[in-house]
Design a protein around this motif. Structure first.
Motif, short mmCIF file in Angstrom:
data_model
loop_
_atom_site.label_atom_id
_atom_site.label_comp_id
_atom_site.label_asym_id
_atom_site.label_seq_id
_atom_site.Cartn_x
_atom_site.Cartn_y
_atom_site.Cartn_z
N ASN A 1 0.84 -1.13 -0.15
CA ASN A 1 0.13 -0.12 0.00
C ASN A 1 0.54 1.25 0.15
O ASN A 1 2.23 0.79 0.68
CB ASN A 1 -0.98 -0.50 1.47
CG ASN A 1 -1.76 -0.87 1.06
OD1 ASN A 1 -2.64 -1.45 -0.59
ND2 ASN A 1 -2.46 -1.15 2.21
N ARG A 2 0.79 1.85 -0.95
CA ARG A 2 1.05 3.38 -0.95
C ARG A 2 0.41 4.79 -1.36
O ARG A 2 -0.51 4.41 -1.57
CB ARG A 2 2.23 3.35 -1.54
CG ARG A 2 2.30 2.82 -2.83
CD ARG A 2 3.23 2.55 -3.66
NE ARG A 2 3.27 1.36 -5.02
CZ ARG A 2 3.17 0.14 -5.31
NH1 ARG A 2 4.29 0.41 -4.38
NH2 ARG A 2 3.29 0.00 -6.12
N THR A 3 1.00 5.45 -1.31
CA THR A 3 0.22 6.67 -1.23
C THR A 3 0.41 7.10 -2.44
O THR A 3 0.73 7.63 -3.42
CB THR A 3 0.13 7.63 -0.52
OG1 THR A 3 0.80 7.82 1.39
CG2 THR A 3 -0.16 9.75 -0.34
N VAL A 4 -1.08 6.97 -3.10
CA VAL A 4 -1.59 7.18 -4.86
C VAL A 4 -2.48 8.77 -4.50
O VAL A 4 -3.56 8.94 -4.56
CB VAL A 4 -2.14 5.79 -5.28
CG1 VAL A 4 -0.94 5.31 -5.17
CG2 VAL A 4 -3.25 5.45 -4.66
N ALA A 5 -3.01 9.24 -5.73
CA ALA A 5 -3.58 9.46 -6.44
C ALA A 5 -4.22 9.70 -7.94
O ALA A 5 -3.73 8.90 -8.69
CB ALA A 5 -3.50 11.49 -6.61
N ALA A 6 -5.36 10.38 -8.36
CA ALA A 6 -5.76 9.98 -9.44
C ALA A 6 -5.75 11.11 -10.56
O ALA A 6 -7.23 11.69 -9.95
CB ALA A 6 -7.22 8.48 -10.04
N THR A 7 -6.10 11.40 -11.71
CA THR A 7 -6.63 12.38 -12.13
C THR A 7 -7.11 12.34 -13.50
O THR A 7 -6.28 11.35 -14.17
CB THR A 7 -5.73 13.83 -12.02
OG1 THR A 7 -4.07 12.78 -12.97
CG2 THR A 7 -5.57 14.23 -10.91
N ARG A 8 -7.87 12.86 -14.06
CA ARG A 8 -8.43 12.39 -15.24
C ARG A 8 -7.35 13.20 -16.32
O ARG A 8 -6.46 13.85 -16.60
CB ARG A 8 -9.28 12.86 -16.55
CG ARG A 8 -10.27 12.68 -16.77
CD ARG A 8 -11.70 14.03 -16.87
NE ARG A 8 -11.86 13.45 -18.76
CZ ARG A 8 -11.69 14.63 -19.77
NH1 ARG A 8 -10.30 15.22 -19.28
NH2 ARG A 8 -12.12 14.06 -20.75
N THR A 9 -7.17 11.89 -17.47
CA THR A 9 -6.42 12.37 -18.92
C THR A 9 -6.88 12.50 -19.91
O THR A 9 -7.59 11.34 -19.64
CB THR A 9 -4.72 11.54 -18.10
OG1 THR A 9 -3.59 11.76 -19.22
CG2 THR A 9 -4.84 9.89 -18.38
N ASP A 10 -6.29 13.00 -21.41
CA ASP A 10 -6.80 12.85 -22.34
C ASP A 10 -5.55 12.19 -22.91
O ASP A 10 -5.73 11.28 -24.52
CB ASP A 10 -7.10 14.10 -22.73
CG ASP A 10 -7.95 14.93 -22.71
OD1 ASP A 10 -9.43 13.97 -21.75
OD2 ASP A 10 -7.77 16.18 -22.26
N THR A 11 -4.57 11.84 -22.53
CA THR A 11 -3.24 10.84 -22.82
C THR A 11 -3.51 9.55 -22.38
O THR A 11 -3.28 9.31 -21.12
CB THR A 11 -2.62 11.26 -23.85
OG1 THR A 11 -2.00 11.85 -22.18
CG2 THR A 11 -2.89 12.85 -24.21
N VAL A 12 -2.46 8.46 -23.22
CA VAL A 12 -2.19 7.33 -22.52
C VAL A 12 -0.90 7.06 -23.01
O VAL A 12 -0.86 7.08 -24.45
CB VAL A 12 -3.39 5.96 -23.33
CG1 VAL A 12 -2.96 4.40 -22.57
CG2 VAL A 12 -4.63 6.27 -22.19
N PRO A 13 0.19 7.01 -22.43
CA PRO A 13 1.53 6.89 -22.60
C PRO A 13 1.71 5.57 -23.50
O PRO A 13 1.33 4.73 -22.80
CB PRO A 13 2.37 7.89 -21.32
CG PRO A 13 1.17 8.19 -20.75
CD PRO A 13 0.10 6.98 -20.83
N ALA A 14 2.74 5.62 -24.56
CA ALA A 14 3.20 4.70 -25.28
C ALA A 14 3.54 4.09 -23.96
O ALA A 14 4.53 3.98 -22.70
CB ALA A 14 4.16 4.48 -25.73
N GLY A 15 3.05 2.04 -23.18
CA GLY A 15 4.23 1.18 -22.56
C GLY A 15 3.53 1.47 -21.04
O GLY A 15 3.21 1.40 -20.32
#
Length: 69
Positions: free
Chosen positions: A6-20
């Motif tokens: 378990n670790r501290t994470v956050a999530a945000t909306r994005t329009d792109t999906v990086p390769a890989g």
């Protein structure tokens, strides 16, 4: 047996999906990770230390794409 951390994470909306990038689908996530994405989808700033199974750079497919950082 694989260890879950378990670790501290956050999530945000994005329009792109990086390769890989590792792409995860919402229904594959555990309950705590799903809650993180739901809060992000509702425009809430999210930051929690109780999410396992997600790592920085992951992309979660839900109603939009959400980048974990």
């Amino acid at each position: 047996m694989a260890q879950s951390t378990n670790r501290t994470v956050a999530a945000t909306r994005t329009d792109t999906v990086p390769a890989g990038a590792r792409v995860r689908h919402f229904d594959e996530l555990d309950e705590s990770a799903q809650q993180l994405v739901l809060e992000a989808a509702n425009g809430q700033l999210t930051n929690t230390a109780s999410v396992s199974g997600l790592r920085s750079g992951d992309i979660v497919v839900f109603t939009d794409y959400y980048r974990v950082h």
